[in-house]
Scaffold this motif. Structure first.
Motif, PDB file in Angstrom:
ATOM      1  N   ASP A  87       0.747  -0.942  -0.076  1.00  0.00           N
ATOM      2  CA  ASP A  87      -0.137  -0.070  -0.034  1.00  0.00           C
ATOM      3  C   ASP A  87       0.893   1.318  -0.028  1.00  0.00           C
ATOM      4  N   HIS A 117       0.487   3.586  -2.340  1.00  0.00           N
ATOM      5  CA  HIS A 117      -0.263   4.657  -2.559  1.00  0.00           C
ATOM      6  C   HIS A 117       0.586   5.660  -3.156  1.00  0.00           C
ATOM      7  N   ASP A 140      -1.257  -1.911  -4.313  1.00  0.00           N
ATOM      8  CA  ASP A 140      -1.724  -0.607  -4.245  1.00  0.00           C
ATOM      9  C   ASP A 140      -0.451   0.138  -4.358  1.00  0.00           C
ATOM     10  N   HIS A 152      -6.396  -0.857  -6.196  1.00  0.00           N
ATOM     11  CA  HIS A 152      -6.405   0.660  -6.493  1.00  0.00           C
ATOM     12  C   HIS A 152      -5.499   0.672  -7.714  1.00  0.00           C
ATOM     13  N   HIS A 157      -3.254  -9.667  -1.845  1.00  0.00           N
ATOM     14  CA  HIS A 157      -4.140  -8.416  -1.499  1.00  0.00           C
ATOM     15  C   HIS A 157      -5.360  -8.473  -1.342  1.00  0.00           C
ATOM     16  N   HIS A 204      -3.709  -4.633   1.706  1.00  0.00           N
ATOM     17  CA  HIS A 204      -5.012  -3.931   1.561  1.00  0.00           C
ATOM     18  C   HIS A 204      -5.479  -2.960   2.838  1.00  0.00           C
ATOM     19  N   HIS A 216      -4.672  -0.979   5.719  1.00  0.00           N
ATOM     20  CA  HIS A 216      -3.631   0.171   6.018  1.00  0.00           C
ATOM     21  C   HIS A 216      -3.003   0.350   7.464  1.00  0.00           C
TER      22      HIS A 216
HETATM   23 MN   LIG Z   1      -4.503   0.157  -0.278  1.00  0.00          MN
END
Ligand SMILES: [Mn+2]
Length: 435
Positions: free
Chosen positions: A11, A13, A60, A96, A169, A201, A203
């Motif tokens: 993650d 991001h 992600d 994502h 994930h 997934h 956080h």
């Molecule tokens: Mn995520």
């Protein structure tokens, strides 16, 4: 089994927009928008200095399917640096950044392996002598909505002595606060015979199980007030018996937290202001390596509540604290800084709620009704809808109101109850008799 060391991150991001934050100055906004990239740089640095055998990233990587060119280039740069250090990287994509999102057609560095839309297993060898150390299995999301239990499609552990890692994930055991993509249970994962499930997934950092390890490392950089506390990755040592030692490593430069300031002992707003400044100073001195984004929840009961509710004291205080912090950060840098994300007025007026709730009086009756509406959904909805009806007739207002969360609605009701009580109590005093 040969001992080895790896990093588990998830993650990333990258290029999160940090939208929906008001009152940021240009340099603070820039600092926030850089933070996901800085965390990635730190991840590369950590892998290099700790001389890990490989890195796994559990989905992600990008914040959205329509990811920016900047995010893709920065990620590519990181992969190249790891490749240059002879560190293999294993990647899956999540909800994502699924495989069908439009992205640059690029050739990945040779030591990078991205798992495709079907589960697959690869054997990793030690770079120094080519000896096999682990088997890594994984699959990427083909599209953003993977609703079936894909963990069951991963092949079971092979008849081998090697340490098995699964990259997945998924929402394990139905975490209600996150979307239920690739739902599965701990039991499903344990049944695979793998030694370590490297999840992504959710956080927040969680070790769901040991032997086998089932782990969410959390994201590498918090993005809003619901992602509080230190963020980073796990550095993992596996010894010759297959024993796992987990070490959390911070990677974030911006850190989110909530503090509570009570007005119970405040006689005037100045007392409250001093208490806030003291608590912020404490955060600054105890978290010196990150830029702290702090939400201040105001609780307790005293006559200061009404002053905070009525006037512009909180707005003025907020502007002043932010102005000072912006100046300070401009000169001394962001590390150890404290930015007030917002105030949340959860305090009350100076009355004994518990006592009034018991009273056989109009106020007592009203408070009991309000309490019931606060907890019971149907009652709450009918009150809120009746109150919002005139506003809902206006298209733009309607759009805004539909975005109001249940928590915010509850907060409105609570404040309305507080205000009502104060007005009724004032009325009693003025009228000199019970209503
Ligand atoms: Mn995520």
């Amino acid at each position: 089994m040969l001992p080895f060391r790896f990093i588990h991150a998830a993650d990333l991001h990258l290029d999160s927009p940090f939208a929906g934050l008001s009152g940021l100055t240009d340099q603070v906004r820039k600092q926030l928008q850089q933070s996901t990239f800085t965390a990635l740089d730190r991840l590369v640095q950590l892998a290099t200095t700790e001389r890990v055998d490989f890195v796994v990233i559990s989905g992600d990587i990008y914040d959205s399917a329509n990811t920016s060119l900047r995010a893709q280039l920065r990620f590519m740069e990181a992969l190249k640096m790891l490749d240059g250090e002879q560190i293999p990287v294993f990647i899956i994509h999540g909800n994502h950044d699924p495989l069908d999102s439009p992205r640059l057609e690029v050739t990945l560095p040779p030591l990078v392996h991205t798992f495709g839309a079907e589960p697959e297993s690869v054997t990793v060898s030690r770079r120094s002598d080519g000896q096999e150390i682990a088997v890594i299995s994984g699959m990427s999301y083909p599209t953003s909505k993977v609703k079936d239990n894909i963990s069951l499609r991963y092949s079971k552990r092979k008849n081998s002595d090697l340490f098995h890692i699964g990259l997945l994930h998924a929402n394990v055991d139905g975490d209600q606060e996150h979307e239920t993509y690739a739902p599965c249970t701990k039991k499903d994962l344990i049944g695979s015979g793998y030694h370590y499930w490297a999840l992504g997934h959710i956080h927040s950092r969680r070790i769901l199980h040991e032997l086998p390890y089932i782990v969410y490392p959390g994201n590498i950089q918090g993005r809003h007030i619901r992602e509080t506390g230190p963020k980073g990755c796990y550095l993992i040592d596996v010894d010759e018996d297959g024993t796992v030692a987990m070490h959390f490593r911070e990677l974030d430069t911006v850190r989110w937290s909530e503090i509570i300031v009570s007005i119970n002992d405040c006689c005037q707003p100045e007392d409250f202001r001093l208490e806030v400044e003291e608590q912020l100073a404490q955060i600054a001195s105890s978290h010196t390596s990150v830029f702290n984004m702090v939400r201040i929840r105001i609780t307790g009961r005293s006559k200061v509540h009404q002053m905070l509710e009525d006037g512009y004291i909180l707005d003025d205080m907020l502007n002043e604290l932010r102005r000072k912090e912006d100046n300070r950060a401009g000169m001394a840098g962001f590390a150890g800084g404290v930015w007030v994300e917002s105030f949340r007025l959860e305090s009350g007026a100076d009355f004994q709620l518990d006592q009034l709730l018991q009273e056989d009086s109009f106020i007592g009756e009203m408070l009991r009704m309000a309490e019931a509406q606060h907890v019971e959904e149907a009652g709450r909805n009918s009150v809120i809808q009746a109150a919002m009806k005139p506003l809902m007739e206006q298209a733009e207002m309607r759009q805004l109101l539909l975005e109001i969360s249940i928590e915010e609605q509850k907060e409105w009701l609570r404040r309305a109850m507080e205000l009502n009580t104060v007005l009724l109590l004032d009325d009693q005093i003025a009228g000199g008799s019970s209503v």
